[in-house]
Design a protein around this motif. Structure first.
Motif, PDB file in Angstrom:
ATOM      1  N   ASN A 141       0.610  -1.228  -0.099  1.00 20.94           N
ATOM      2  CA  ASN A 141      -0.305   0.058   0.061  1.00 20.94           C
ATOM      3  C   ASN A 141       0.773   1.204  -0.171  1.00 20.94           C
ATOM      4  O   ASN A 141       1.944   1.310   0.747  1.00 20.94           O
ATOM      5  N   GLU A 142       0.357   2.263  -0.654  1.00 20.01           N
ATOM      6  CA  GLU A 142       1.423   3.397  -0.984  1.00 20.01           C
ATOM      7  C   GLU A 142       1.550   4.224   0.714  1.00 20.01           C
ATOM      8  O   GLU A 142       2.495   4.971   0.807  1.00 20.01           O
ATOM      9  N   LYS A 143       0.677   3.850   1.683  1.00 20.26           N
ATOM     10  CA  LYS A 143       0.855   4.262   2.824  1.00 20.26           C
ATOM     11  C   LYS A 143       1.642   3.488   3.710  1.00 20.26           C
ATOM     12  O   LYS A 143       1.882   3.599   4.857  1.00 20.26           O
ATOM     13  N   THR A 144       2.171   2.216   3.485  1.00 19.03           N
ATOM     14  CA  THR A 144       2.933   1.373   3.830  1.00 19.03           C
ATOM     15  C   THR A 144       4.188   2.157   4.321  1.00 19.03           C
ATOM     16  O   THR A 144       5.021   2.543   3.526  1.00 19.03           O
ATOM     17  N   VAL A 145       4.619   1.739   5.633  1.00 21.73           N
ATOM     18  CA  VAL A 145       5.893   2.295   6.242  1.00 21.73           C
ATOM     19  C   VAL A 145       6.838   1.140   6.556  1.00 21.73           C
ATOM     20  O   VAL A 145       6.180   0.005   7.324  1.00 21.73           O
ATOM     21  N   ILE A 146       7.957   1.232   5.937  1.00 24.68           N
ATOM     22  CA  ILE A 146       8.933  -0.067   6.128  1.00 24.68           C
ATOM     23  C   ILE A 146      10.023   0.554   7.368  1.00 24.68           C
ATOM     24  O   ILE A 146      10.581   1.436   7.039  1.00 24.68           O
ATOM     25  N   PRO A 147       9.889  -0.109   8.460  1.00 25.38           N
ATOM     26  CA  PRO A 147      10.490   0.360   9.405  1.00 25.38           C
ATOM     27  C   PRO A 147      12.190  -0.396   9.373  1.00 25.38           C
ATOM     28  O   PRO A 147      12.298  -1.506   8.901  1.00 25.38           O
ATOM     29  N   TRP A 148      13.251   0.330   9.294  1.00 21.18           N
ATOM     30  CA  TRP A 148      14.602   0.115   9.017  1.00 21.18           C
ATOM     31  C   TRP A 148      15.274   0.100  10.333  1.00 21.18           C
ATOM     32  O   TRP A 148      16.555  -0.180  10.205  1.00 21.18           O
ATOM     33  N   SER A 149      14.738  -0.030  11.481  1.00 22.10           N
ATOM     34  CA  SER A 149      15.496   0.079  12.717  1.00 22.10           C
ATOM     35  C   SER A 149      14.634  -0.454  13.814  1.00 22.10           C
ATOM     36  O   SER A 149      13.291  -0.247  13.666  1.00 22.10           O
ATOM     37  N   VAL A 150      14.804  -1.198  14.987  1.00 16.11           N
ATOM     38  CA  VAL A 150      13.990  -1.591  15.886  1.00 16.11           C
ATOM     39  C   VAL A 150      13.623  -0.703  16.682  1.00 16.11           C
ATOM     40  O   VAL A 150      12.590  -0.700  17.451  1.00 16.11           O
ATOM     41  N   ASP A 151      14.085   0.674  16.542  1.00 16.68           N
ATOM     42  CA  ASP A 151      13.501   1.836  17.429  1.00 16.68           C
ATOM     43  C   ASP A 151      12.726   2.794  16.661  1.00 16.68           C
ATOM     44  O   ASP A 151      12.551   3.774  17.034  1.00 16.68           O
ATOM     45  N   ASP A 152      12.194   2.169  15.639  1.00 16.39           N
ATOM     46  CA  ASP A 152      11.397   2.811  14.778  1.00 16.39           C
ATOM     47  C   ASP A 152      10.195   3.315  15.540  1.00 16.39           C
ATOM     48  O   ASP A 152       9.572   2.304  16.292  1.00 16.39           O
ATOM     49  N   ASP A 153       9.813   4.689  15.494  1.00 12.69           N
ATOM     50  CA  ASP A 153       8.625   5.073  16.361  1.00 12.69           C
ATOM     51  C   ASP A 153       7.176   4.665  15.892  1.00 12.69           C
ATOM     52  O   ASP A 153       6.490   4.454  16.687  1.00 12.69           O
ATOM     53  N   GLU A 154       7.147   4.793  14.576  1.00 14.12           N
ATOM     54  CA  GLU A 154       5.726   4.144  13.909  1.00 14.12           C
ATOM     55  C   GLU A 154       5.421   2.731  14.057  1.00 14.12           C
ATOM     56  O   GLU A 154       4.342   2.591  14.389  1.00 14.12           O
ATOM     57  N   ILE A 155       6.418   1.821  13.666  1.00 16.80           N
ATOM     58  CA  ILE A 155       5.935   0.416  13.692  1.00 16.80           C
ATOM     59  C   ILE A 155       7.244  -0.482  13.641  1.00 16.80           C
ATOM     60  O   ILE A 155       8.488   0.156  13.331  1.00 16.80           O
TER      61      ILE A 155
END
Length: 461
Positions: free
Chosen positions: A10-24
């Motif tokens: 989805n265009e709104k999908t956020v891919i976290p690149w760190s274990v400390d990512d605030d969103e997911i």
């Protein structure tokens, strides 16, 4: 996540690149994607994504892209029906999806090729159990599936495996398209119901009723029937399912390309089939009989296809058919009764059949035409004042053959007798009798033969 046979985030999908990512967190992210896992760099907290299971990716991809491959066709579920496409389109969607997904996840190139290869095999494997037969009991529309026998509308269901449909909505409005009905009555009089039934027949993917073609005969010309038929056909079936062809090309060498125009069509129109002479009607019978017809497109290998498109041909003078081969029952002729469409006449029609009302009633056309077909089929409607038998010419071969008495005759003498009779039937015309080779093939269907030293002989009983 599915989009025209593709799978993507989805265009709104956020891919976290760190274990400390605030969103997911990465763990939350992969929990929704069964084929994906990640590896954490304990020093930096950054993550690297990896394919956990190629098999699970293939299953996930098919669920998202809703596509498969069977034989010479690919199929994509568009939310309303299974759309038939070239296998290459399904594969291109796969390759583009894999590239898009893995690039975003920064997956290694070697893994991309593995995903493409194994998912391709899975798409082909699914096709082995996919029922791609023609479903004659249903008609699929954008918003619903119509069950023809009951006239009930249901939500589209991909498990029904309906191939092809109409890319517009069908209405459940049960009011009659009264302005259209009056318009068609004005054009065709007492046989207008046959015209409506033939249009309804176009929604059926078989030839369960009449075989052949509907000829709209307008001896005086210029009554506006071509305009009406084109407007009505496109209103009913949409631009994509109405095709144009030339009746004269359904014979000889032209036929192998002309038949390809019928693929995927519900109605085929010839705007002017006047003065066509059919010397060979085998392709015409094949195309209008619901059997398998050879089709070929320029630059593409030929194939066989079951044509079920219904033909409507506009004529000022009926094409010439010979009586051989029982062609008469395939000619369904409606005469126009409306006057010539002069300027005053057009103005009169605009008053009688306002375009605003015609447009408003378009959604009511489909239920009405299908209902008219069902009545025609059940009640065995016939054309009133049918003239089909009167417009068919006597077949020269059959007429000659009937006059031969019982006995045994030399082949060369028989053929010369056929040629002489043919020339008597068409004196001074540009017509030619069958060659002796074709005549011989025709004779083989009718008579026993034998050979001896004196030559070849045929027996008439």
């Amino acid at each position: 996540m599915a989009n025209n046979g593709m799978a993507k985030f989805n265009e709104k999908t956020v891919i976290p690149w760190s274990v400390d990512d605030d969103e997911i967190s990465p763990a939350q992210f992969v929990s929704k994607i069964p084929w994906l896992t990640y590896q954490e760099n304990r020093k930096t907290g950054n993550v690297k994504y990896k394919i956990k299971s190629v098999e699970e990716f293939a299953v996930w991809y098919v669920n998202q892209a809703e596509s498969l491959i069977k034989g010479d066709y690919g199929y994509i579920w568009n939310g309303s029906y299974w759309k038939a496409v070239k296998p290459s389109e399904v594969l291109n969607n796969l390759y583009m999806s894999v590239i898009g997904l893995t690039d975003k996840l920064e997956i290694a190139q070697t893994k991309k090729r593995e995903l493409e290869r194994d998912t391709k095999e899975y798409l082909i494997g699914l096709g082995k159990s996919f029922d791609d037969s023609i479903k004659t009991e249903y008609v699929a529309f954008k918003n619903a599936t119509l069950t023809l026998d009951t006239m009930l509308l249901d939500q589209p269901n991909k498990q029904q495996n309906i191939i092809g449909g109409f890319d517009f909505d069908v209405s459940d409005d049960d009011r009659l398209p009264e302005t259209w009905i009056k318009y068609v009555d004005y054009m065709f009089g007492e046989n207008s119901r046959i015209f409506w039934a033939w249009l309804g027949y176009g929604f059926y993917n078989d030839m369960r009723w009449w075989q052949g073609a509907l000829f709209l005969l307008d001896p005086i010309g210029g009554t506006g029937k071509t305009y009406l038929v084109s407007k009505l056909a496109k209103a009913l079936f949409g631009e994509e399912r109405v095709g144009a062809f030339k009746l004269k090309n359904l014979q000889g060498s032209s036929a192998r390309f002309e038949t390809s125009r019928f693929i995927g069509k519900a109605i085929m129109l010839d705007d002017d089939a006047t003065k066509v002479r059919f010397k060979e009607d085998d392709i015409f019978k094949s195309v209008t009989g619901g059997g398998i017809s050879p089709v070929e497109r320029k630059g593409i290998d030929g194939t066989d296809y079951m044509i079920t498109a219904k033909i409507i041909a506009n004529v000022n003078e009926m094409p010439v058919f010979n009586s051989g081969g029982a062609v008469t029952r395939r000619l369904h002729i409606l005469r126009t009764v409306a006057p010539v469409a002069t300027k005053d006449e057009i103005e009169k029609r605009n008053q009688m059949f306002p375009d605003g009302l015609l447009q408003e009633e378009i959604p009511r056309l489909i239920p009405y035409t299908v209902e008219m077909f069902q009545k025609a089929y059940k009640e065995d409607w016939q054309i009133l004042n049918d003239i089909a038998a009167e417009v068919v010419e006597d077949d020269p071969f059959e007429q000659w053959h009937k006059r031969i008495g019982s006995g045994t005759y030399r082949s060369t003498e028989l053929y010369q007798g056929y040629v002489d009779e043919f020339n008597d039937m068409y004196p001074g015309e540009n017509e030619q009798p069958m060659s002796i080779q074709k005549w011989g093939r025709q004779m083989a269907n009718w008579n026993d033969s034998f050979k001896n030293r004196a030559g070849k002989f045929y027996t008439f009983k």
